[in-house]
Design an enzyme around this catalytic site. Structure first.
Site, short mmCIF file in Angstrom:
data_model
loop_
_atom_site.label_atom_id
_atom_site.label_comp_id
_atom_site.label_asym_id
_atom_site.label_seq_id
_atom_site.Cartn_x
_atom_site.Cartn_y
_atom_site.Cartn_z
N SER A 35 0.81 -1.29 -0.16
CA SER A 35 0.03 -0.03 0.14
C SER A 35 0.92 1.23 0.02
N SER A 125 7.32 4.88 18.23
CA SER A 125 7.71 6.13 17.58
C SER A 125 7.92 7.12 18.94
N ALA A 126 8.85 7.76 18.54
CA ALA A 126 9.02 9.01 19.75
C ALA A 126 7.69 9.96 19.75
N TYR A 149 -2.51 9.15 14.55
CA TYR A 149 -1.39 8.28 14.36
C TYR A 149 -0.56 7.89 15.49
N LYS A 153 0.02 4.54 18.06
CA LYS A 153 1.17 3.83 18.59
C LYS A 153 1.06 3.56 20.03
N ASN A 179 14.13 10.18 14.44
CA ASN A 179 13.63 10.63 13.29
C ASN A 179 14.88 9.77 12.26
N ASN A 198 6.12 14.81 3.51
CA ASN A 198 5.79 15.34 4.80
C ASN A 198 6.95 15.81 5.66
N ASN A 199 8.05 14.96 5.57
CA ASN A 199 9.03 15.09 6.32
C ASN A 199 10.23 15.94 5.81
N LEU A 200 11.05 16.13 6.67
CA LEU A 200 12.16 17.33 6.29
C LEU A 200 13.06 16.51 5.23
N PRO A 293 1.42 23.32 12.21
CA PRO A 293 0.47 23.10 13.50
C PRO A 293 0.90 21.77 13.94
P1 NAD Z 1 6.56 2.69 5.22
O1 NAD Z 1 5.16 3.05 4.61
O2 NAD Z 1 7.67 2.68 4.33
O3 NAD Z 1 6.47 0.90 5.34
C1 NAD Z 1 5.27 0.35 6.10
C2 NAD Z 1 5.22 -0.77 5.10
O4 NAD Z 1 3.99 -1.32 5.66
C3 NAD Z 1 4.87 -0.55 3.41
O5 NAD Z 1 5.40 -1.22 2.73
C4 NAD Z 1 3.30 -0.62 3.45
O6 NAD Z 1 2.86 -1.15 2.18
C5 NAD Z 1 3.26 -1.67 4.30
N1 NAD Z 1 1.82 -1.92 5.11
C6 NAD Z 1 1.09 -0.78 5.56
N2 NAD Z 1 -0.22 -1.41 6.16
C7 NAD Z 1 -0.01 -2.65 5.75
C8 NAD Z 1 -1.04 -3.75 6.04
N3 NAD Z 1 -2.19 -3.75 6.45
N4 NAD Z 1 -0.69 -5.02 5.55
C9 NAD Z 1 0.55 -5.30 5.13
N5 NAD Z 1 1.26 -4.22 4.94
C10 NAD Z 1 1.13 -3.15 5.14
O7 NAD Z 1 7.11 3.34 6.83
P2 NAD Z 1 8.51 3.14 7.29
O8 NAD Z 1 8.98 4.66 7.42
O9 NAD Z 1 9.34 2.03 6.85
O10 NAD Z 1 7.90 2.75 9.05
C11 NAD Z 1 7.86 1.59 9.43
C12 NAD Z 1 7.24 1.35 10.68
O11 NAD Z 1 7.98 2.35 11.39
C13 NAD Z 1 5.87 2.01 10.71
O12 NAD Z 1 4.96 1.19 11.50
C14 NAD Z 1 5.83 3.51 11.39
O13 NAD Z 1 4.80 3.76 11.74
C15 NAD Z 1 7.14 3.26 12.11
N6 NAD Z 1 7.84 4.47 12.40
C16 NAD Z 1 8.24 5.24 11.14
C17 NAD Z 1 8.98 6.47 11.36
C18 NAD Z 1 9.56 7.35 10.21
O14 NAD Z 1 10.11 8.35 10.57
N7 NAD Z 1 9.50 6.60 9.04
C19 NAD Z 1 9.16 6.82 12.78
C20 NAD Z 1 8.65 6.17 13.85
C21 NAD Z 1 7.97 4.99 13.58
C1 UD1 Z 2 7.21 13.94 12.07
C2 UD1 Z 2 5.79 13.44 12.44
C3 UD1 Z 2 5.99 12.75 13.70
C4 UD1 Z 2 6.65 11.43 13.40
C5 UD1 Z 2 7.82 11.94 12.65
C6 UD1 Z 2 9.17 10.74 12.28
C7 UD1 Z 2 4.33 15.53 11.96
C8 UD1 Z 2 3.64 16.63 12.54
N1 UD1 Z 2 5.02 14.72 12.80
O1 UD1 Z 2 7.68 14.33 13.00
O2 UD1 Z 2 4.48 12.34 14.28
O3 UD1 Z 2 6.82 10.47 14.37
O4 UD1 Z 2 7.70 12.80 11.67
O5 UD1 Z 2 8.63 10.15 11.19
O6 UD1 Z 2 4.24 15.22 10.93
N2 UD1 Z 2 10.28 20.59 8.71
C9 UD1 Z 2 10.51 21.86 7.96
N3 UD1 Z 2 9.89 21.90 6.65
C10 UD1 Z 2 9.62 20.61 6.13
C11 UD1 Z 2 9.32 19.45 6.94
C12 UD1 Z 2 9.81 19.67 8.17
O7 UD1 Z 2 10.77 23.16 8.36
O8 UD1 Z 2 9.01 20.66 4.98
C13 UD1 Z 2 10.83 20.97 9.91
C14 UD1 Z 2 9.71 20.55 11.16
O9 UD1 Z 2 9.31 21.58 11.70
C15 UD1 Z 2 10.80 19.95 12.20
C16 UD1 Z 2 11.63 19.07 11.50
O10 UD1 Z 2 11.75 19.97 10.33
O11 UD1 Z 2 11.37 20.71 12.93
C17 UD1 Z 2 11.47 17.72 11.38
O12 UD1 Z 2 10.23 17.45 10.69
P1 UD1 Z 2 9.69 16.02 10.08
O13 UD1 Z 2 10.90 15.46 9.39
O14 UD1 Z 2 8.27 16.15 9.60
O15 UD1 Z 2 9.73 15.18 11.42
P2 UD1 Z 2 8.90 15.65 13.07
O16 UD1 Z 2 8.44 16.82 13.05
O17 UD1 Z 2 9.77 14.88 14.05
#
Ligand code: NAD
Ligand code: UD1
Length: 338
Positions: A35, A125-126, A149, A153, A179, A198-200, A293
């Site tokens: 997915s 997750s943190a 989300y 967790k 992160n 979504n992430n930096l 936000p």
């Molecule tokens: P990702 O989306 O790249 O990997 C998740 C995988 O799970 C994907 O391949 C997706 O296809 C699969 N999946 C989702 N729903 C499923 C289902 N119902 N059945 C089977 N497969 C399914 O995400 P990631 O960044 O590799 O994260 C892995 C885990 O770590 C997640 O649980 C996420 O919440 C957690 N996590 C990620 C971060 C991060 O910043 N990436 C931070 C903290 C925790």
């Molecule tokens: C995000 C998630 C958090 C998740 C974490 C790890 C949100 C609100 N929170 O957090 O739940 O556990 O990722 O995957 O999405 N930033 C910018 N510009 C951007 C993107 C981010 O300035 O385009 C800044 C953010 O304000 C933050 C830092 O970069 O200060 C890191 O952001 P991000 O990578 O999204 O991680 P988290 O905010 O820690």
């Protein structure tokens, strides 16, 4: 050698963990519904490791299919990454998040118990710490998520604690990731977000490669040294290796372990931009825009439980994260798809 079932093994962190498991000689069974990933990641894993994991396209919500997988492959333990992870989407689709993350984990645990498999490593997750009162974050800090989300967790953590109390055969590691960024040093696997990141870090690499014009920095008025948000960025390979250590721990010890996986070092958004520019010789244009936000000012781990209990420490630097993440993006301008 043991057989490890990896749910979500085609995803970002899962694929890096599968590489390390295969390299150390474990047999790996990947279960993923694709997915948020593609099979290409598994093909790349095969090239890196010169080994072939079993792959079965299964949704963890489908108990019958999961049973077939357990019947056929008889895993010794499970590393459970499968789940949804986009904070914004979780606000608009909370039920999907509770279904996939909470009900999916309950399903998985039921099938594990039916098959006598009681060793589980879970991706927490943190984010479960909410807005920290004190830093660095220790595992006994107050918990409180601010979005569906994060709550999914937290609920799973509580559910798994209840499960372990109900049956002491369970051995569970709840790993709270900070992160994760960067990519495998081969540049063959990495983070491949769908749509606008979504992430930096993936946003920065997409700006660097020309897919996006400018980075928007969300606020420069936080109570941090330069006003931008501070996070504990961890190289995805270090994170992957933490899972292998957690499996080793569970092979030795009963009970449930809650453990931060971070470096213990915080970096600001501007630190990240400057490091990326310096080590890669690129320019990242940016604008300062209002805060996002729900964002917190600062967050970094106390990683001492991981050091003491798992004998694990992150060893890769921010520069390594920037170099490896950029190599992946350069070699894969638009991700895994051709
Ligand atoms: P990702 O989306 O790249 O990997 C998740 C995988 O799970 C994907 O391949 C997706 O296809 C699969 N999946 C989702 N729903 C499923 C289902 N119902 N059945 C089977 N497969 C399914 O995400 P990631 O960044 O590799 O994260 C892995 C885990 O770590 C997640 O649980 C996420 O919440 C957690 N996590 C990620 C971060 C991060 O910043 N990436 C931070 C903290 C925790
Ligand atoms: C995000 C998630 C958090 C998740 C974490 C790890 C949100 C609100 N929170 O957090 O739940 O556990 O990722 O995957 O999405 N930033 C910018 N510009 C951007 C993107 C981010 O300035 O385009 C800044 C953010 O304000 C933050 C830092 O970069 O200060 C890191 O952001 P991000 O990578 O999204 O991680 P988290 O905010 O820690």
């Amino acid at each position: 050698m043991s057989t490890v079932l990896v749910t979500g093994g085609c995803g970002y962190i899962g694929s890096h963990t599968v590489v390390e498991l295969l390299l150390r000689g474990d047999d790996v069974v990947v279960v993923d519904n694709l997915s948020n990933s593609s099979l290409e990641s598994i093909k790349r894993v095969e090239t890196i490791t010169e080994r072939v994991p079993h792959f079965i396209e299964v949704d963890i919500l489908d108990r019958a299919e999961l049973r077939c997988v357990f019947d056929k492959y008889r895993p010794d333990s499970v590393v459970h990454f499968a789940g949804l992870k986009a904070v914004g989407e979780s606000v608009s689709k909370p039920l999907s998040y509770y279904q996939n993350n909470v009900a999916g984990t309950a399903n998985l645990c039921e099938v594990m118990a039916e098959h006598g498999v009681f060793s589980l490593v879970f991706s927490s997750s943190a984010t479960v710490y909410g807005d920290p009162e004190t830093l660095p974050l220790r595992e006994d800090a107050p918990l409180g998520a601010t979005n569906p989300y994060g709550r999914s967790k937290l609920f799973v953590e509580e559910m798994l604690r209840d499960l372990q109390i109900s049956d002491p055969r369970w051995r569970i590691a709840l790993l709270r990731y900070f992160n994760p960024i960067g990519a495998h040093p081969s540049g063959m696997i990495g983070e491949d977000p769908r749509g606008i990141p979504n992430n930096l870090f993936p946003f920065i690499t997409q700006v660097a490669v020309g897919r996006r014009e400018k980075l928007a920095i969300f606020g420069d008025d936080y109570p941090t040294p330069d006003g931008t948000g501070v996070r504990d960025y961890i190289h995805v390979v270090d994170l992957a290796l933490g899972h292998l250590k957690a499996l080793d721990y569970l092979a030795e010890k009963e009970g449930i372990l809650t453990c931060n996986l971070g470096t213990g070092q915080g970096y600001s958004v501007l630190d990240m931009v400057r490091s990326f520019e310096r080590v890669n010789g690129v320019t990242i244009p940016y604008d300062i825009v209002p805060r996002r936000p729900g964002d917190i000012a600062s967050c970094w781990a106390d990683p001492s439980v991981a050091a003491e209990q798992l004998d694990w420490k992150a060893t890769r630097s921010l520069d390594d994260m920037c170099t490896d993440g950029w190599r992946w993006q350069q070699q894969n301008h638009i991700g895994y798809l051709p």
